[in-house]
Motif scaffolding. Structure first.
Motif, short mmCIF file in Angstrom:
data_model
loop_
_atom_site.label_atom_id
_atom_site.label_comp_id
_atom_site.label_asym_id
_atom_site.label_seq_id
_atom_site.Cartn_x
_atom_site.Cartn_y
_atom_site.Cartn_z
N TYR A 131 0.79 -1.06 -0.14
CA TYR A 131 0.12 0.05 0.18
C TYR A 131 0.87 1.25 -0.11
O TYR A 131 1.85 1.40 0.78
CB TYR A 131 -0.88 0.19 1.24
CG TYR A 131 -2.02 -1.18 1.25
CD1 TYR A 131 -3.15 -0.78 0.99
CD2 TYR A 131 -1.60 -2.30 1.39
CE1 TYR A 131 -4.28 -1.58 1.10
CE2 TYR A 131 -2.75 -3.35 1.45
CZ TYR A 131 -4.03 -3.02 1.34
OH TYR A 131 -4.79 -4.04 1.42
N ASP A 149 -5.46 9.53 -2.22
CA ASP A 149 -5.67 8.11 -2.70
C ASP A 149 -4.54 7.30 -2.14
O ASP A 149 -3.71 7.81 -1.75
CB ASP A 149 -5.65 8.14 -4.22
CG ASP A 149 -6.38 8.85 -4.96
OD1 ASP A 149 -7.73 8.94 -4.41
OD2 ASP A 149 -6.62 9.33 -6.04
N THR A 176 -5.46 -1.84 -7.22
CA THR A 176 -6.61 -0.90 -6.73
C THR A 176 -6.01 0.30 -6.35
O THR A 176 -4.67 0.62 -5.95
CB THR A 176 -7.37 -1.88 -5.65
OG1 THR A 176 -7.51 -2.89 -5.67
CG2 THR A 176 -8.30 -1.17 -5.15
N THR A 177 -6.98 1.23 -6.82
CA THR A 177 -6.68 2.61 -6.14
C THR A 177 -7.92 3.06 -5.28
O THR A 177 -9.10 3.12 -5.91
CB THR A 177 -6.72 3.61 -7.47
OG1 THR A 177 -5.64 3.49 -8.03
CG2 THR A 177 -6.43 4.93 -6.86
N LEU A 178 -7.53 3.24 -4.16
CA LEU A 178 -8.69 3.49 -2.98
C LEU A 178 -8.75 5.07 -3.03
O LEU A 178 -7.83 6.01 -2.83
CB LEU A 178 -8.33 3.20 -1.50
CG LEU A 178 -8.25 1.72 -1.53
CD1 LEU A 178 -7.85 1.22 0.03
CD2 LEU A 178 -9.49 0.81 -1.72
N ASN A 179 -10.09 5.40 -3.44
CA ASN A 179 -10.23 6.97 -3.35
C ASN A 179 -10.88 7.41 -2.23
O ASN A 179 -12.19 6.97 -2.02
CB ASN A 179 -11.10 7.39 -4.79
CG ASN A 179 -10.57 6.89 -6.03
OD1 ASN A 179 -11.03 6.08 -6.90
ND2 ASN A 179 -9.51 7.54 -6.34
N THR A 180 -10.17 7.91 -1.11
CA THR A 180 -10.58 8.08 0.04
C THR A 180 -11.48 9.41 0.12
O THR A 180 -11.13 10.55 -0.78
CB THR A 180 -9.71 7.95 1.21
OG1 THR A 180 -8.89 9.19 0.93
CG2 THR A 180 -8.92 6.86 1.03
N SER A 200 -12.67 1.72 5.43
CA SER A 200 -13.01 0.46 4.98
C SER A 200 -12.40 -0.38 3.73
O SER A 200 -11.55 0.43 3.21
CB SER A 200 -14.44 0.42 4.58
OG SER A 200 -14.45 1.31 3.15
N THR A 201 -12.70 -1.51 3.39
CA THR A 201 -11.98 -2.01 2.14
C THR A 201 -12.11 -1.13 0.73
O THR A 201 -11.35 -1.46 0.12
CB THR A 201 -12.30 -3.45 1.88
OG1 THR A 201 -13.90 -3.36 1.70
CG2 THR A 201 -11.93 -4.26 3.19
N THR A 202 -13.04 -0.40 0.73
CA THR A 202 -13.63 0.37 -0.12
C THR A 202 -13.02 1.79 -0.20
O THR A 202 -12.96 2.79 -1.17
CB THR A 202 -14.89 0.51 -0.58
OG1 THR A 202 -15.78 1.47 0.40
CG2 THR A 202 -15.71 -0.81 -0.63
N GLY A 203 -12.09 1.98 0.91
CA GLY A 203 -11.77 3.51 1.05
C GLY A 203 -12.68 4.64 1.84
O GLY A 203 -12.07 5.54 1.97
N ALA A 204 -13.86 3.98 2.38
CA ALA A 204 -14.67 4.87 2.90
C ALA A 204 -14.23 4.90 4.36
O ALA A 204 -13.53 4.12 4.96
CB ALA A 204 -16.06 4.29 2.77
#
Length: 575
Positions: free
Chosen positions: A330, A337, A349-353, A382-386
């Motif tokens: 990571y 991001d 993956t790119t997590l857009n927080t 979270s796993t989605t970046g939220a």
């Protein structure tokens, strides 16, 4: 064919050269070098004290039946007759390939700093009979020379002359920040399974170790320099399963390895050429025990002995890195991001927080991703970046984070505190404070190799004595100073300290060469700016409020004043 050397020595000519401590930073491809380990050749001066021969070659002997190959170039750099560490040596072949290295203490037996390089290896690939250029730098001195390469080991010592009577260079740095729990600029933190906390003080070039309550486990270690155990802007720290401690020595472009007691083990360079080595921002320990370093546009993976495992381009300016239990990498860029890569370097993956600026990042044993943000504070994603959970810590900004086995978060703050956060209870505790030596305003020397250093705020005077080793003691002043503004030395060797104890009151302290206070006296209704002492002991104070000079007797009795605000003769603008 691997290059090797017979145990022989070619006495090269005696040359003069100089080196510089800081290498420029470029975003260039990473070329790895071999580890810096103990056991190497040693060279000596032949101009003043006769040649000190190399005790051995760098490759043992030439294999039977093989032709003697070019191997080691070794040498010592002298300044004012003293071998110096930290001298930068740049060697350039006739084809334009070059490499940079430093003089350093390579082993503890010979105890002489020197440089060594295998000329026939990459990137130089120089053979016997070729001509190389050797350039050395130290401070603002520099000199280049040419050398015809000979077979086997060869020794080229370099003496650096002064260009002027006042052409001085720094040969030693003395750490002032030696009080546990005081920091100049925290930048990294790690905790091992035994709950020992290791903290990196980047600005003080030091490492400190604590228990989980902030009690020091040992004195701070390290100070500025290029030798083993010294640092130049250390940034981050990780601890392996064997409790070894790895420091990202960013300014020196290397990783240094220590045991849990802070004893030096070994180190390795991140690149073969320091001048083109990109600045390293962070490091992380993988589940397989390897160490990952992130740069602008790239990641390099090393074994714990410094062997290059793999490297790959990221295409982003990475500033923080961590690795989960499956080996996934990571990386953040200091913005919103988070980029995830496979262990082999493939972007997945790119997590857009929803965060504004991710300052630090850590992954707990359960795989949860934790970050800090200047607006949102401490955040679990979270796993989605939220945002899954968040806690705001008023007044604190963080630059690194580590997670203890019990799930508590240990963070370093820009206010020079270590903060411990318990996410199950939402509670925090902290320890640490800023160092007292962040605002040095003056130094004076007195007989018997003694130096006094004054710090403005927090007000402190330290006495250093230089004998076989350096000792440091804080001078006890009574009453305690509030804001030291100046310090000077009298003809008899005593030291005078000027303190602005309140907005309208100053105080003069007199101490002897041993740091013992002789007397002090207050001065009312002044804003003191400077102090001077005449040969007969008369004391003069420059007063900023009324732009006057105040005169006192040797025992502190007021005598007279003169001056005033204006541009006419005898008047001043002292502020």
């Amino acid at each position: 064919m691997a290059a090797s050397c017979i145990r022989s020595m070619l006495l090269g000519g005696l040359f003069i050269l100089l080196v510089s401590f800081n290498a420029p930073v470029f975003s260039m491809p990473i070329l790895h070098s071999s580890p810096l380990t103990s056991g190497a050749n040693q060279a000596g001066d032949t101009q003043e004290s006769g040649a000190i021969p190399l005790p051995r070659g760098c490759g043992g002997v030439t294999p039977p039946g093989e032709v003697e190959t070019t191997c080691c170039l070794n040498g010592i750099v002298y300044v004012d007759g003293e071998p110096v560490a930290g001298a930068e040596i740049t060697i350039t072949s006739s084809r334009g390939t070059s490499i940079s290295l430093y003089t350093r203490y390579i082993n503890t037996v010979d105890n002489v700093p020197f440089y060594e390089i295998s000329l026939s290896d990459d990137p130089l690939q120089v053979q016997s009979g070729e001509t190389i250029t050797i350039t050395a730098r130290l401070g603002n001195r520099e000199r280049s020379l040419t050398h015809e390469v000979q077979p086997g080991s060869q020794q080229v010592d370099i003496v650096l002359p002064r260009r002027s009577p006042n052409d001085f260079v720094a040969l030693q740095s003395i750490p002032l920040r030696s009080i546990s729990g005081e920091f100049d600029g925290l930048s990294g933190i790690a905790i091992n399974p035994e709950y020992q906390v290791f903290v990196v003080d980047q600005e003080a070039h030091q490492i400190q170790a604590f228990d989980t309550n902030g009690n020091p486990l040992q004195p701070p270690w390290g100070h500025y320099g290029q030798n083993p155990g010294q640092f130049n802007l250390p940034r981050r720290v990780v601890v392996d399963a064997s409790r070894n401690v790895y420091i990202l020595d960013a300014g020196n472009r290397r990783i240094q390895k220590f045991d849990r007691q802070g004893r030096y083990v070994h180190s390795w360079m991140l690149c073969t050429q320091l001048s083109s080595c990109p600045f390293p921002y962070d490091l992380a320990l993988a589940p397989d025990g390897t160490i990952a370093v992130v740069y602008n546009q790239g990641v390099t993976i090393f074994s714990t002995t410094g062997d290059l495992q793999r490297q790959w381009s990221t295409g982003i300016h990475g500033t923080d890195i961590d690795i989960d239990r499956n080996g996934n990498v990571y990386i953040t860029t200091g913005q919103s991001d988070i980029y995830t890569f496979t262990p082999g370097g493939q972007l997945t993956t790119t997590l857009n927080t929803p965060l504004t600026s991710i300052q630090s990042m850590a992954i707990d044993p359960s795989g949860n991703l934790w970050v800090t943000d200047p607006i949102n504070g401490i955040v679990r994603l979270s796993t989605t970046g939220a945002i899954a959970q968040q806690w705001t810590i008023p007044g604190e900004l963080f630059n690194d984070m580590a997670i203890a086995p019990n799930g508590q978060l240990y963070l370093t703050s820009y206010t020079n505190k270590v903060l411990v956060f318990d996410p199950t209870r939402g509670t925090t505790r902290s320890w640490g404070r800023s160092s007292r030596y962040r605002d040095v305003i003056g130094t004076v020397t007195v007989p018997n190799n003694t130096l006094f250093i004054a710090n403005r705020e927090p007000a402190a005077v330290t006495r250093l004595t230089f004998q076989q080793s350096v000792t440091s003691t804080q001078v006890a002043l009574n009453p305690l100073p509030r804001r030291i503004v100046d310090m000077t030395k009298a003809a008899d060797g005593s030291v005078y300290i000027l303190d602005q104890s309140s907005s309208t009151t100053a105080r003069v302290y007199k101490i002897n060469a041993l740091g013992q206070q002789l007397f002090s006296f207050p001065i009312n209704d002044v804003s003191a700016g400077a102090i001077a002492v005449a040969q007969n002991g008369t004391i003069f104070i420059a007063e900023d409020l009324d732009n006057q000079v105040l005169q006192f007797s040797a025992d502190g009795q007021y005598r007279s004043s003169w001056g005033g605000t204006g541009s006419e003769p005898g008047r001043f603008y002292l502020t």
